[in-house]
Design a protein around this motif. Sequence first.
Motif, short mmCIF file in Angstrom:
data_model
loop_
_atom_site.label_atom_id
_atom_site.label_comp_id
_atom_site.label_asym_id
_atom_site.label_seq_id
_atom_site.Cartn_x
_atom_site.Cartn_y
_atom_site.Cartn_z
N GLN B 19 0.76 -1.31 -0.22
CA GLN B 19 0.04 -0.02 0.08
C GLN B 19 1.03 1.25 -0.09
O GLN B 19 0.61 2.34 -0.65
CB GLN B 19 -0.90 0.05 1.40
CG GLN B 19 -2.35 0.98 1.21
CD GLN B 19 -3.01 0.79 -0.12
OE1 GLN B 19 -3.15 -0.20 -0.51
NE2 GLN B 19 -3.22 2.09 -0.57
N ASN B 21 3.88 1.48 -1.43
CA ASN B 21 4.51 1.53 -2.60
C ASN B 21 3.32 2.06 -3.50
O ASN B 21 3.70 3.06 -4.38
CB ASN B 21 4.52 0.07 -3.35
CG ASN B 21 5.99 -0.44 -2.56
OD1 ASN B 21 6.73 0.32 -1.81
ND2 ASN B 21 6.03 -1.89 -2.91
N HIS B 22 2.14 1.80 -3.65
CA HIS B 22 1.09 2.05 -4.24
C HIS B 22 0.89 3.77 -4.25
O HIS B 22 0.73 4.39 -5.19
CB HIS B 22 -0.25 1.43 -3.79
CG HIS B 22 -1.35 1.84 -4.85
ND1 HIS B 22 -1.36 1.28 -6.42
CD2 HIS B 22 -2.54 2.43 -4.74
CE1 HIS B 22 -2.43 1.79 -6.98
NE2 HIS B 22 -3.25 2.62 -6.02
N GLU B 23 0.90 4.27 -2.91
CA GLU B 23 0.55 5.43 -2.52
C GLU B 23 1.76 6.55 -3.23
O GLU B 23 1.58 7.30 -3.79
CB GLU B 23 0.46 5.85 -0.98
CG GLU B 23 -0.86 5.44 -0.76
CD GLU B 23 -1.03 5.25 0.81
OE1 GLU B 23 -0.20 5.73 1.41
OE2 GLU B 23 -2.02 4.64 1.19
N LYS B 26 1.41 6.65 -6.89
CA LYS B 26 0.11 7.35 -7.27
C LYS B 26 0.38 8.97 -7.39
O LYS B 26 0.36 9.80 -8.15
CB LYS B 26 -0.73 6.85 -6.17
CG LYS B 26 -2.23 7.60 -7.01
CD LYS B 26 -3.37 6.92 -6.29
CE LYS B 26 -4.74 7.46 -6.85
NZ LYS B 26 -5.94 7.14 -5.90
N TYR B 31 2.14 4.64 -13.70
CA TYR B 31 1.42 3.63 -13.81
C TYR B 31 2.09 2.33 -13.62
O TYR B 31 3.21 2.12 -14.34
CB TYR B 31 0.69 3.56 -14.94
CG TYR B 31 -0.43 2.63 -15.24
CD1 TYR B 31 -1.85 2.84 -14.57
CD2 TYR B 31 -0.28 1.55 -15.84
CE1 TYR B 31 -2.98 1.96 -14.66
CE2 TYR B 31 -1.20 0.48 -15.86
CZ TYR B 31 -2.63 0.75 -15.44
OH TYR B 31 -3.69 0.02 -15.37
N THR B 32 1.61 1.10 -13.05
CA THR B 32 2.65 0.11 -12.67
C THR B 32 1.94 -1.16 -13.08
O THR B 32 0.88 -1.49 -12.54
CB THR B 32 2.98 0.08 -11.12
OG1 THR B 32 3.51 1.38 -10.83
CG2 THR B 32 4.23 -0.98 -10.92
N TYR B 129 0.42 -8.74 -3.34
CA TYR B 129 0.06 -7.33 -3.83
C TYR B 129 1.59 -6.76 -3.72
O TYR B 129 2.01 -6.64 -2.64
CB TYR B 129 -0.80 -6.54 -3.21
CG TYR B 129 -1.31 -5.36 -3.38
CD1 TYR B 129 -1.31 -4.88 -4.91
CD2 TYR B 129 -1.34 -4.46 -2.42
CE1 TYR B 129 -1.55 -3.76 -4.93
CE2 TYR B 129 -1.97 -3.03 -2.90
CZ TYR B 129 -1.91 -2.70 -4.02
OH TYR B 129 -2.11 -1.44 -4.31
N GLY B 131 1.67 -3.38 -4.73
CA GLY B 131 1.44 -2.11 -4.75
C GLY B 131 1.23 -1.51 -6.37
O GLY B 131 0.94 -0.30 -6.75
N GLU B 132 1.18 -2.50 -7.24
CA GLU B 132 0.90 -2.25 -8.69
C GLU B 132 -0.59 -1.96 -9.12
O GLU B 132 -1.46 -1.90 -8.21
CB GLU B 132 1.05 -3.45 -9.54
CG GLU B 132 -0.03 -4.44 -9.34
CD GLU B 132 0.31 -5.58 -8.04
OE1 GLU B 132 1.24 -5.36 -7.41
OE2 GLU B 132 -0.77 -6.21 -7.79
N ASP B 133 -0.65 -1.24 -10.25
CA ASP B 133 -2.13 -0.89 -10.38
C ASP B 133 -2.81 -2.08 -10.89
O ASP B 133 -4.04 -2.06 -10.80
CB ASP B 133 -2.09 0.35 -11.79
CG ASP B 133 -1.72 1.79 -11.11
OD1 ASP B 133 -2.51 2.23 -10.53
OD2 ASP B 133 -0.64 2.08 -11.47
#
Lengths: 220, 220
Positions: B19, B21-23, B26, B31-32, B129, B131-133
């Motif tokens: 999460q 990583n995702h933030e 973003k 885009y991942t 997961y 953190g990818e899209d």
Amino acid sequence: MAQIDLEQKILDKNDRLAQENHELLKEKQVYTVDLLASPGAGKTSVILATIHALGDRYKIAVIEGDIASDVDAVAIKEEGIPAVQINTGGACHLEADMVKRALDVLDLDEIDLIFIENVGNLICPTDFYLGEDKKIMILSVPEGDDKPLKYPGIFQVSQAIILNKTDTLPAFDFSTDAFTDSIKQLNPTAPYFPLSSTTGDGVDAWVEWLADQIEEAKAQ
Amino acid sequence: MAQIDLEQKILDKNDRLAQENHELLKEKQVYTVDLLASPGAGKTSVILATIHALGDRYKIAVIEGDIASDVDAVAIKEEGIPAVQINTGGACHLEADMVKRALDVLDLDEIDLIFIENVGNLICPTDFYLGEDKKIMILSVPEGDDKPLKYPGIFQVSQAIILNKTDTLPAFDFSTDAFTDSIKQLNPTAPYFPLSSTTGDGVDAWVEWLADQIEEAKAQ
């Protein structure tokens, strides 16, 4: 540390059960191959080609490991060969206790050779002894000649290496020289069998070698 | 029980880092894609075909996950594309903390799209997961049309499915009808892209869809 200790405990327990499997199989004079490969490399087709070549000479059975489905076990049973399906429920390799339960339902007095078709991948099955006589791996031409560099562990532990789908060599950029150079570096003593289970090319050398292993084990 | 608790703790810790990583991604408008497939299905070739098609439009980087070697990272860098190699040291999937360390060495202000090439297998990367899209998977024709039945988990979690090496369909007994029926049952909403990264057939539809996803994410 807790994770490492737990992994070691799981491996130790597995090895103990695998040794029990091995002793039972030896007592019953059953030769056992743990067959490793990626999905689609042709584990089931190599087993079927071997059954067609050696089925008159030896009584063969198959233990099928999959995370789901029984399509391979069904294909084997259609040949009139005993097959036991193990579904691992998501786990990426077989363990000795799963094989033990499969051996319980086979009539080992009526079997000379068991193929254990492990779950399809080049990584997880590497570390788990199941009680087999030999771990044997299959790579197929479409997967590429660089796989020994990327998955060295499985090439190192395998006691024979099959290159399958050699009939498709013209369609792929696969250097058999590069491939055999890599495997000779990783595992200089492993016999190497290029073959096509589709055309039958090279199958003779593989099955004759396997028959020799079975005879040697019986003679001991 | 100890094993189950430990697994849950590992997954919880992974999700928390993913999460983060995702933030970060973003915030940086990167885009991942987490790209999943067996060894040799063509992850690197699909990435290279995408770079050739979209490289003028987007700044692309690649995180390469392997249990050993850096041959894929070298191939990517030869295209002038930033590539970070992660060697998992035997583990059969990437985890969020490995990706976090790779993100630390990339200049995210200069990147629009990251491909994370996960370790090659159809099982272990499914649950993690990063953190990818989107998780996107590739199956290749030589692997066989029965793979959705045997590895349903990865077909269920993938948010798009690529069938690669369609140029080899004449050489293999692969039913695209059986394959698409299976994936529609497992994952009715996932877009499906049959293509050949060798001939370029079908690559346009895939890259245009990917470009749409990138634009939609930027617009949010």
